[in-house]
Write a protein that holds these residues in place. Structure first.
Motif, short mmCIF file in Angstrom:
data_model
loop_
_atom_site.label_atom_id
_atom_site.label_comp_id
_atom_site.label_asym_id
_atom_site.label_seq_id
_atom_site.Cartn_x
_atom_site.Cartn_y
_atom_site.Cartn_z
N THR A 150 0.80 -1.23 0.00
CA THR A 150 0.00 0.00 0.00
C THR A 150 0.83 1.28 0.00
OG1 THR A 150 -0.14 -0.19 2.40
CG2 THR A 150 -1.99 -1.06 1.12
N ILE A 151 2.15 1.18 0.08
CA ILE A 151 3.01 2.36 0.08
C ILE A 151 3.99 2.26 -1.07
CG2 ILE A 151 4.67 3.74 1.39
CD1 ILE A 151 3.46 2.59 3.94
N SER A 152 4.02 3.25 -1.93
CA SER A 152 4.87 3.22 -3.11
C SER A 152 6.25 3.78 -2.79
CB SER A 152 4.24 4.04 -4.24
OG SER A 152 5.14 4.17 -5.33
N HIS A 153 7.23 2.87 -2.70
CA HIS A 153 8.61 3.31 -2.49
C HIS A 153 9.11 4.10 -3.70
CE1 HIS A 153 12.71 3.40 -1.09
NE2 HIS A 153 13.13 2.74 -2.15
N GLU A 154 8.65 3.74 -4.89
CA GLU A 154 9.05 4.46 -6.09
C GLU A 154 8.59 5.92 -6.02
OE1 GLU A 154 8.80 4.08 -10.98
OE2 GLU A 154 7.76 2.64 -9.70
N ALA A 155 7.36 6.14 -5.55
CA ALA A 155 6.88 7.51 -5.37
C ALA A 155 7.72 8.23 -4.31
CB ALA A 155 5.41 7.51 -4.97
N GLY A 156 8.09 7.51 -3.25
CA GLY A 156 8.94 8.10 -2.23
C GLY A 156 10.28 8.53 -2.79
N GLN A 157 10.88 7.70 -3.66
CA GLN A 157 12.14 8.07 -4.29
C GLN A 157 11.98 9.32 -5.15
OE1 GLN A 157 12.85 4.13 -6.11
NE2 GLN A 157 14.79 4.10 -5.01
N ALA A 158 10.85 9.42 -5.83
CA ALA A 158 10.59 10.60 -6.66
C ALA A 158 10.49 11.85 -5.80
CB ALA A 158 9.32 10.40 -7.47
N VAL A 159 9.77 11.76 -4.68
CA VAL A 159 9.66 12.90 -3.77
C VAL A 159 11.04 13.32 -3.28
CG1 VAL A 159 8.84 13.61 -1.50
CG2 VAL A 159 7.31 12.39 -3.05
N ALA A 160 11.86 12.35 -2.89
CA ALA A 160 13.21 12.65 -2.40
C ALA A 160 14.02 13.39 -3.46
CB ALA A 160 13.91 11.36 -1.98
N GLN A 161 13.91 12.98 -4.72
CA GLN A 161 14.66 13.63 -5.78
C GLN A 161 14.19 15.07 -5.99
OE1 GLN A 161 17.40 12.60 -7.13
NE2 GLN A 161 17.54 14.52 -8.28
N TYR A 162 12.87 15.28 -5.92
CA TYR A 162 12.37 16.66 -6.03
C TYR A 162 12.95 17.54 -4.92
CZ TYR A 162 8.89 15.61 -9.65
OH TYR A 162 8.26 15.28 -10.82
N TRP A 163 13.03 17.00 -3.71
CA TRP A 163 13.59 17.78 -2.60
C TRP A 163 15.07 18.05 -2.81
CZ3 TRP A 163 10.86 14.53 1.76
CH2 TRP A 163 9.54 14.98 1.88
N ARG A 164 15.78 17.07 -3.35
CA ARG A 164 17.20 17.31 -3.63
C ARG A 164 17.39 18.45 -4.62
NH1 ARG A 164 17.34 11.19 -3.96
NH2 ARG A 164 18.11 10.51 -1.92
N GLU A 165 16.46 18.57 -5.55
CA GLU A 165 16.57 19.61 -6.58
C GLU A 165 16.37 21.02 -6.02
OE1 GLU A 165 13.87 18.42 -9.63
OE2 GLU A 165 15.09 16.68 -10.22
N ILE A 166 15.82 21.15 -4.80
CA ILE A 166 15.72 22.47 -4.19
C ILE A 166 16.76 22.66 -3.09
CG2 ILE A 166 13.27 22.70 -4.75
CD1 ILE A 166 12.70 22.20 -1.72
#
Length: 297
Positions: A150-166
């Protein structure tokens, strides 16, 4: 395949980030599992108050400036994430890119524009972080568990990358769900956390999602007067009134941006032409169930 059809099962499931550690409830019974943690501030928030630059998304309810800075940081982290792109690239477009904690969707008549997630704006996010004392970002631990249906680790990785970009330095804890579960109940948790909640109903079984004893589980505790809004639903017989209570509760969550809802997704399965019947209603969760009910032609 010719003759196949699509069937959706389960409730809509919202993937979200919890801005964990904002335990603001001071009075009334505290939601806990061990007497050791029946205290204010909770251990997780006490650590944050002693190290505010290490946990900038956690606000001190006794300090208006701290609360405003923490809210702005949460808004900035929300602005940094492109929900539409995650919905398209991670979830293949199945679902909606905007959602809230209590189950309301933009298509609902009761939807309020004030609940809408801040628009994707990485430059604006960087500027907001800088204005609040973090021109170079900060380092953060992000729990994005693996092996959970029920929890998407792939989505979590995407969120982390967006945060790295800021400008953030994001350290992902990709352990199992069980490895981080106990600390949630005991009020010691203060890391950012990828999670989910079944939010398919705006009248969720006669209560507000995440209210009462479940608060610590979701990484926050709102003040007692806000919990009281939800507690009305425990005895309220009128559905419209219960929905209005949920709406009022969502007003508070959205005002303070205690969560980053990413997408409300549904699970869809291909039903092949050889299958004459399948009754997955024995379970409402969004993954394949009821294999014993499949009948072949």
């Amino acid at each position: 395949l010719p003759g196949s059809s699509i069937r959706r099962i389960g409730e809509v499931d919202t993937q979200m980030v919890h801005f964990t550690g904002n335990y603001w409830k001071k009075t009334g019974p505290l939601a806990h599992r061990s007497n050791e943690n029946e205290q204010y501030p909770r251990k997780g928030m006490a650590e944050a108050l002693e190290n505010p630059d290490k946990f900038p998304w956690i606000g001190n309810p006794d300090d208006a400036a701290s609360m405003e800075r923490a809210k702005n940081v949460r808004i900035a982290l929300s602005m940094a994430v492109d929900n539409d792109a995650i919905l398209k690239n991670v979830f293949d477009g199945f679902g909606i890119a905007n959602s809230v904690f209590t189950g309301f969707k933009p298509s609902d008549a009761a939807w309020k524009d004030s609940w809408t997630k801040p628009a994707y704006d990485p430059e604006g996010a960087k500027a907001l972080l800088a204005a609040n004392g973090f021109p170079n970002g900060f380092e953060v631990e992000f729990f994005s568990p693996t092996g959970v249906a029920t929890i998407s680790h792939e989505a979590g990785q995407a969120v982390a990358q967006y945060w790295r970009e800021i400008g953030l330095t994001v350290n992902i804890d990709a352990g199992t769900y069980a490895s981080g579960r106990d600390r949630r109940f005991d009020g010691v948790d203060n890391i950012l956390r990828m999670h989910h909640i079944f939010t398919g109903k705006i009248d969720f079984e006669g209560k507000c999602n995440g209210a009462g004893v479940n608060q610590v589980y979701y990484g926050h505790e709102v003040p007692q007067n806000i919990i009281d809004i939800c507690d009305r639903n425990l005895t309220e017989p009128d559905k419209a009134t219960r929905i209005a209570n949920n709406s009022e509760y969502q007003d508070y969550l959205s005002e303070w941006r205690l969560f980053l809802p990413i997408s409300a997704k549904s699970s869809n399965y291909m039903v092949g032409p050889r299958i004459s019947d399948w009754r997955p209603h024995t379970n409402t969760q969004p993954f394949f169930v009821g294999a014993w009910t499949v009948s072949l032609k």
